[in-house]
Design a protein around this motif. Structure first.
Motif, PDB file in Angstrom:
ATOM      1  N   GLY A 206      -6.263   1.697  -2.191  1.00 39.06           N
ATOM      2  CA  GLY A 206      -4.741   2.104  -1.737  1.00 39.06           C
ATOM      3  C   GLY A 206      -3.573   1.620  -2.726  1.00 39.06           C
ATOM      4  O   GLY A 206      -2.795   1.955  -2.293  1.00 39.06           O
ATOM      5  N   TYR A 207      -4.066   0.330  -3.176  1.00 38.79           N
ATOM      6  CA  TYR A 207      -3.088  -0.427  -3.995  1.00 38.79           C
ATOM      7  C   TYR A 207      -2.964   0.166  -5.265  1.00 38.79           C
ATOM      8  O   TYR A 207      -1.648   0.238  -5.514  1.00 38.79           O
ATOM      9  CB  TYR A 207      -3.587  -2.233  -4.357  1.00 38.79           C
ATOM     10  CG  TYR A 207      -3.813  -3.007  -2.960  1.00 38.79           C
ATOM     11  CD1 TYR A 207      -2.361  -3.274  -2.525  1.00 38.79           C
ATOM     12  CD2 TYR A 207      -4.667  -3.410  -2.919  1.00 38.79           C
ATOM     13  CE1 TYR A 207      -2.137  -4.248  -1.143  1.00 38.79           C
ATOM     14  CE2 TYR A 207      -4.933  -4.420  -1.768  1.00 38.79           C
ATOM     15  CZ  TYR A 207      -3.885  -4.923  -1.020  1.00 38.79           C
ATOM     16  OH  TYR A 207      -3.605  -5.273  -0.332  1.00 38.79           O
ATOM     17  N   GLY A 208      -3.599   1.087  -5.680  1.00 34.45           N
ATOM     18  CA  GLY A 208      -2.845   1.705  -6.643  1.00 34.45           C
ATOM     19  C   GLY A 208      -2.970   0.882  -8.328  1.00 34.45           C
ATOM     20  O   GLY A 208      -2.934   1.675  -9.194  1.00 34.45           O
ATOM     21  N   LEU A 209      -4.435   0.041  -7.670  1.00 44.24           N
ATOM     22  CA  LEU A 209      -3.918  -0.962  -9.447  1.00 44.24           C
ATOM     23  C   LEU A 209      -5.096  -0.671  -9.666  1.00 44.24           C
ATOM     24  O   LEU A 209      -6.395  -1.482 -10.275  1.00 44.24           O
ATOM     25  CB  LEU A 209      -4.044  -2.130  -8.280  1.00 44.24           C
ATOM     26  CG  LEU A 209      -2.695  -2.784  -7.842  1.00 44.24           C
ATOM     27  CD1 LEU A 209      -3.244  -4.137  -7.491  1.00 44.24           C
ATOM     28  CD2 LEU A 209      -1.708  -2.437  -9.248  1.00 44.24           C
TER      29      LEU A 209
ATOM     30  N   PRO B 228       2.415   1.096  -9.953  1.00 50.22           N
ATOM     31  CA  PRO B 228       1.895  -0.715  -9.658  1.00 50.22           C
ATOM     32  C   PRO B 228       1.847  -1.595  -9.765  1.00 50.22           C
ATOM     33  O   PRO B 228       1.928  -2.313  -9.702  1.00 50.22           O
ATOM     34  CB  PRO B 228       0.928   0.360  -8.531  1.00 50.22           C
ATOM     35  CG  PRO B 228       0.256   1.377  -7.991  1.00 50.22           C
ATOM     36  CD  PRO B 228       1.084   2.240  -9.583  1.00 50.22           C
ATOM     37  N   TRP B 229       0.811  -0.942 -10.959  1.00 50.65           N
ATOM     38  CA  TRP B 229       0.850  -2.517 -11.981  1.00 50.65           C
ATOM     39  C   TRP B 229       2.398  -2.801 -12.682  1.00 50.65           C
ATOM     40  O   TRP B 229       2.748  -4.157 -12.651  1.00 50.65           O
ATOM     41  CB  TRP B 229      -0.332  -1.664 -13.515  1.00 50.65           C
ATOM     42  CG  TRP B 229      -1.577  -1.919 -13.505  1.00 50.65           C
ATOM     43  CD1 TRP B 229      -2.249  -0.722 -12.385  1.00 50.65           C
ATOM     44  CD2 TRP B 229      -2.257  -3.202 -13.333  1.00 50.65           C
ATOM     45  NE1 TRP B 229      -3.490  -0.907 -12.983  1.00 50.65           N
ATOM     46  CE2 TRP B 229      -3.370  -2.538 -12.978  1.00 50.65           C
ATOM     47  CE3 TRP B 229      -2.686  -4.057 -13.030  1.00 50.65           C
ATOM     48  CZ2 TRP B 229      -4.601  -3.172 -13.024  1.00 50.65           C
ATOM     49  CZ3 TRP B 229      -3.046  -5.816 -12.479  1.00 50.65           C
ATOM     50  CH2 TRP B 229      -4.448  -5.532 -12.739  1.00 50.65           C
ATOM     51  N   LEU B 230       2.836  -2.326 -12.717  1.00 52.13           N
ATOM     52  CA  LEU B 230       4.502  -2.982 -13.330  1.00 52.13           C
ATOM     53  C   LEU B 230       5.068  -3.730 -12.008  1.00 52.13           C
ATOM     54  O   LEU B 230       5.585  -4.429 -12.578  1.00 52.13           O
ATOM     55  CB  LEU B 230       5.532  -1.568 -13.831  1.00 52.13           C
ATOM     56  CG  LEU B 230       4.620  -0.394 -14.367  1.00 52.13           C
ATOM     57  CD1 LEU B 230       6.027   0.589 -15.003  1.00 52.13           C
ATOM     58  CD2 LEU B 230       4.798  -1.337 -15.672  1.00 52.13           C
ATOM     59  N   SER B 231       4.933  -3.282 -11.522  1.00 51.14           N
ATOM     60  CA  SER B 231       5.391  -4.440  -9.879  1.00 51.14           C
ATOM     61  C   SER B 231       4.395  -5.625  -9.563  1.00 51.14           C
ATOM     62  O   SER B 231       5.233  -6.295  -9.639  1.00 51.14           O
ATOM     63  CB  SER B 231       5.955  -3.474  -8.297  1.00 51.14           C
ATOM     64  OG  SER B 231       4.976  -2.449  -8.363  1.00 51.14           O
TER      65      SER B 231
ATOM     66  N   LEU C 201       0.723  -1.258  -0.067  1.00 51.31           N
ATOM     67  CA  LEU C 201      -0.236   0.272   0.125  1.00 51.31           C
ATOM     68  C   LEU C 201       0.710   1.130   0.113  1.00 51.31           C
ATOM     69  O   LEU C 201       0.483   2.497  -0.794  1.00 51.31           O
ATOM     70  CB  LEU C 201      -0.913  -0.603   1.351  1.00 51.31           C
ATOM     71  CG  LEU C 201      -2.205  -0.987   1.487  1.00 51.31           C
ATOM     72  CD1 LEU C 201      -3.269  -0.891   2.312  1.00 51.31           C
ATOM     73  CD2 LEU C 201      -3.624  -0.390  -0.664  1.00 51.31           C
ATOM     74  N   GLY C 202       1.755   1.464   0.467  1.00 50.40           N
ATOM     75  CA  GLY C 202       2.965   2.700   0.325  1.00 50.40           C
ATOM     76  C   GLY C 202       3.523   2.730  -0.936  1.00 50.40           C
ATOM     77  O   GLY C 202       4.526   3.444  -0.982  1.00 50.40           O
ATOM     78  N   ARG C 203       3.494   1.402  -1.794  1.00 53.78           N
ATOM     79  CA  ARG C 203       4.773   2.077  -2.582  1.00 53.78           C
ATOM     80  C   ARG C 203       4.137   2.494  -4.201  1.00 53.78           C
ATOM     81  O   ARG C 203       3.224   2.446  -4.711  1.00 53.78           O
ATOM     82  CB  ARG C 203       5.178   0.499  -3.133  1.00 53.78           C
ATOM     83  CG  ARG C 203       5.885   0.095  -2.464  1.00 53.78           C
ATOM     84  CD  ARG C 203       6.371  -1.945  -3.044  1.00 53.78           C
ATOM     85  NE  ARG C 203       6.952  -1.092  -4.056  1.00 53.78           N
ATOM     86  CZ  ARG C 203       7.657  -2.607  -4.756  1.00 53.78           C
ATOM     87  NH1 ARG C 203       7.034  -3.544  -3.921  1.00 53.78           N
ATOM     88  NH2 ARG C 203       8.423  -2.671  -6.100  1.00 53.78           N
ATOM     89  N   GLN C 204       3.922   4.233  -3.900  1.00 50.56           N
ATOM     90  CA  GLN C 204       3.346   4.938  -5.002  1.00 50.56           C
ATOM     91  C   GLN C 204       4.334   5.399  -5.729  1.00 50.56           C
ATOM     92  O   GLN C 204       3.939   6.051  -6.605  1.00 50.56           O
ATOM     93  CB  GLN C 204       2.266   5.909  -4.117  1.00 50.56           C
ATOM     94  CG  GLN C 204       1.005   5.633  -3.443  1.00 50.56           C
ATOM     95  CD  GLN C 204       0.097   4.791  -4.312  1.00 50.56           C
ATOM     96  OE1 GLN C 204       0.107   4.840  -5.126  1.00 50.56           O
ATOM     97  NE2 GLN C 204      -0.029   3.290  -3.278  1.00 50.56           N
ATOM     98  N   ALA C 205       5.682   5.281  -6.068  1.00 54.79           N
ATOM     99  CA  ALA C 205       6.713   6.328  -6.416  1.00 54.79           C
ATOM    100  C   ALA C 205       6.407   5.529  -8.059  1.00 54.79           C
ATOM    101  O   ALA C 205       7.069   6.310  -8.803  1.00 54.79           O
ATOM    102  CB  ALA C 205       8.018   5.629  -6.494  1.00 54.79           C
ATOM    103  N   GLU C 206       5.999   4.107  -8.533  1.00 54.50           N
ATOM    104  CA  GLU C 206       5.541   4.000  -9.712  1.00 54.50           C
ATOM    105  C   GLU C 206       4.652   3.235 -10.690  1.00 54.50           C
ATOM    106  O   GLU C 206       3.526   2.956  -9.711  1.00 54.50           O
ATOM    107  CB  GLU C 206       6.893   3.555  -9.939  1.00 54.50           C
ATOM    108  CG  GLU C 206       6.558   2.054  -9.940  1.00 54.50           C
ATOM    109  CD  GLU C 206       7.234   0.437 -10.097  1.00 54.50           C
ATOM    110  OE1 GLU C 206       8.313   0.862 -10.648  1.00 54.50           O
ATOM    111  OE2 GLU C 206       8.286  -0.289  -9.276  1.00 54.50           O
TER     112      GLU C 206
END
Lengths: 311, 258
Positions: free
Chosen positions: B141-144, B54-57, B47-52
């Motif tokens: 919050g996952y950004g997906l 999120p689908w790529l990671s 949930l905390g990873r918003q730098a790129e």
């Protein structure tokens, strides 16, 4: 002149240092049911595999329909149906779907699927998975695959293997009908003489890779001597009289004589000749060796070169 | 070509109701379920990873697991099951007596193997997207977000992984056709896959057939040094697969059917 659908010349196959098939010259006449008989391990399946192009001969040639068998040629395969050892089925598919696979590969029609199912009597079970079939039904499905394209030549390797008596009866009955009703020439291997005796118009006997007889069942019987057993009141006098008449007569103890003869006419003649000489005959019996006796004699004896001719 | 078309239709018919067909969805489903469980378990980290994007990671996790571990094992199983259809009842003795050239049967087997592996790659792609969308529905919050799906990037990755797997498909089809024993096929597959994990990072990994799909998966993500090698991986994987299939077909169709 007899047309032979299968002809082999000195067909031979070695496996390492073991010779499985040794200079076999087969002649299978068109329209016949040719019983290829031999004990287990005699070379029947290896011969069949060479006829079908599944394995290459070490030496010798195969001619099918009058033309040499070429490994890469596929034309002749369209005229042949075969069942080698166990039927090649896909148990997860229904009987009909199994034949659909053959239809796709042979390029046939749905009517041919229905035809093959009807010939072997599997119409009612056609839409059940083949894995649920009894062994007899599986064998009939294998025959349906073989009969799919209405072949001119059907090559069957031990087609009743593993079947119960009812299944054996079904398959034999079907095979017997094929030449008359469908014009199929059948080449059939078996290690069971009774099976061959009931179906075959021609017989080839193979042992230790060698063809030791080829001909009709009558020709096979004809190669072995008939005997007449006689029971008479004066055996010594009867033996002497018969020997004077040129018969080979043996006194078998008590009142019994055994005379080498040639069929029922000789039995009647012997009786007449003894009675006209004042000798009483109590019992006359023609003793013909059964095919089973002949087969056991042939296959028990050391291998001899191929014998018997076929017209 | 008519004979090949007919043989291919027969192959499609034979796969009905088979484990081989079911596995094309089940194998990717296992990866998707693991991915789902991982995201749910380590919610706070993801949930905390918003730098790129999120689908790529998210996809990188899936495609690396898929291409390096599951795909080689799946190819092993799939080709063994397809060959087993013919070996279980010695069906070659019937097929090779039909009026069809022998090479056609092997070519049809190769094509159906390629088709089923393609189907499984497509299923993996679809299940990856579905898993992401479900996770997003559970927690935005996952950004997906569906709007962020990098279609071109991800489709290219799966296509490259698939092309690179041609060589292992051809190798395993040959092994399972050459040796009827299922254990031989599985032994080769498991051994080669375990070895792939061990040599994946070494220089030799670039020339090892079982690592090629995994290397291509990485090269399409964030490994710039590997992206230079995409043509090499493709040449080895796809080109090598084609050459191996031709040699294998020549070898298999010349063999006696005992």
């Amino acid at each position: 002149m007899t047309t032979h659908l299968i002809e082999t010349d000195k067909l031979t196959r070695w496996f390492g240092r073991l010779i499985a098939v040794n200079s076999v010259d087969l002649r299978v006449p068109q329209g016949s049911i040719y019983g290829f008989l031999g004990p287990n391990g005699a070379g029947k399946t290896t011969t069949i595999r060479m006829l079908l192009g599944l394995i290459r001969p070490t030496a010798g040639t195969v001619r099918l329909f009058g033309a040499p068998l070429r490994e890469k040629s596929v034309e002749h395969r369209g005229r042949i149906g075969s069942l080698v050892e166990t039927p090649a089925i896909y148990p997860h598919l229904t009987g009909r779907e199994n034949l659909e696979v053959i239809r796709e590969l042979r390029g046939g029609t749905r009517a041919q699927v229905a035809y093959a199912l009807s010939v072997v009597g599997l119409e009612e079970a056609a839409d059940r998975p083949a894995g649920h079939y009894s062994q007899g039904m599986v064998q009939r499905l294998g025959l349906a695959q073989a009969l799919f394209s209405q072949p001119e030549l059907l090559i069957l390797d031990e087609p009743t293997n593993g079947l119960d008596p009812a299944g054996i009866h079904e398959v034999r009955d079907l095979i017997r009908r094929l030449p008359g009703e469908y014009g199929v020439t059948v080449f059939l291997s078996s290690h069971l003489l009774a099976e061959i005796e009931q179906m075959a118009t021609h017989i080839g006997i193979i042992q230790q890779g060698r063809l030791i007889f080829q001909g009709t069942p009558d020709e096979l019987r004809g190669r072995y001597q008939d005997y007449v057993r006689l029971q008479v009141d004066q055996p010594e006098a009867a033996q002497q009289a018969l020997r004077q008449l040129g018969w080979q007569a043996e006194h078998n103890g008590n009142h019994h004589l055994r005379v080498a003869a040639n069929g029922p006419a000789d039995a009647a003649l012997l009786n007449t000749q003894l009675v006209t000489r004042g000798l009483n005959v109590y019992h006359v019996e023609l003793e013909q060796p059964s095919l089973e006796d002949i087969f056991l004699q042939l296959t028990a004896a050391p291998t001899v070169p191929a014998a018997g001719g076929l017209s | 070509m008519n004979a090949l078309g007919r043989a291919l239709r027969a192959e499609i018919l034979k796969t009905r109701r088979t484990l081989a067909l079911a596995m094309t969805v089940l194998a990717p489903l296992i990866i998707a379920v693991i991915q789902f469980a991982m995201y749910m378990q380590n919610r706070n980290y993801y949930l905390g990873r918003q730098a790129e994007n999120p689908w790529l990671s998210f996809n990188q996790n899936v495609i690396v697991f898929w291409s390096l571990m599951m795909l080689p094992l799946f190819v092993t199983l799939e080709t063994a099951l397809l060959s087993g259809l013919e070996y279980n009842r010695k069906n070659w003795t019937l097929l090779y007596t039909l009026p069809v050239p022998r090479w056609v049967f092997y070519a049809a087997k190769e094509l159906i193997s390629l088709a089923l592996i393609a189907l499984s790659n497509a299923a993996m792609f679809g299940l990856m997207l579905l898993t992401g969308i479900i996770l997003q529905a559970i927690n935005p919050g996952y950004g997906l977000s569906a709007a962020l799906i990098p279609w071109a990037n991800m489709l290219q990755a799966y296509a490259l992984v698939y092309l690179a797997s041609f060589l292992i498909i051809s190798i395993h089809l040959w092994v399972s056709s050459r040796w009827p024993n299922f254990v031989v096929a599985l032994g080769v597959g498991i051994g080669a896959t375990v070895a792939a994990v061990l040599i994946f990072q070494s220089d030799w990994g670039r020339f090892y057939p079982w690592t090629l799909p995994g290397l291509l998966a990485l090269s399409t993500t964030n490994k710039a040094d590997l992206s230079m090698s995409i043509p090499l991986f493709l040449a080895l994987g796809a080109g090598g697969g084609l050459i191996f299939a031709l040699l294998a077909g020549w070898n298999i169709t010349r063999r006696d059917v005992l």
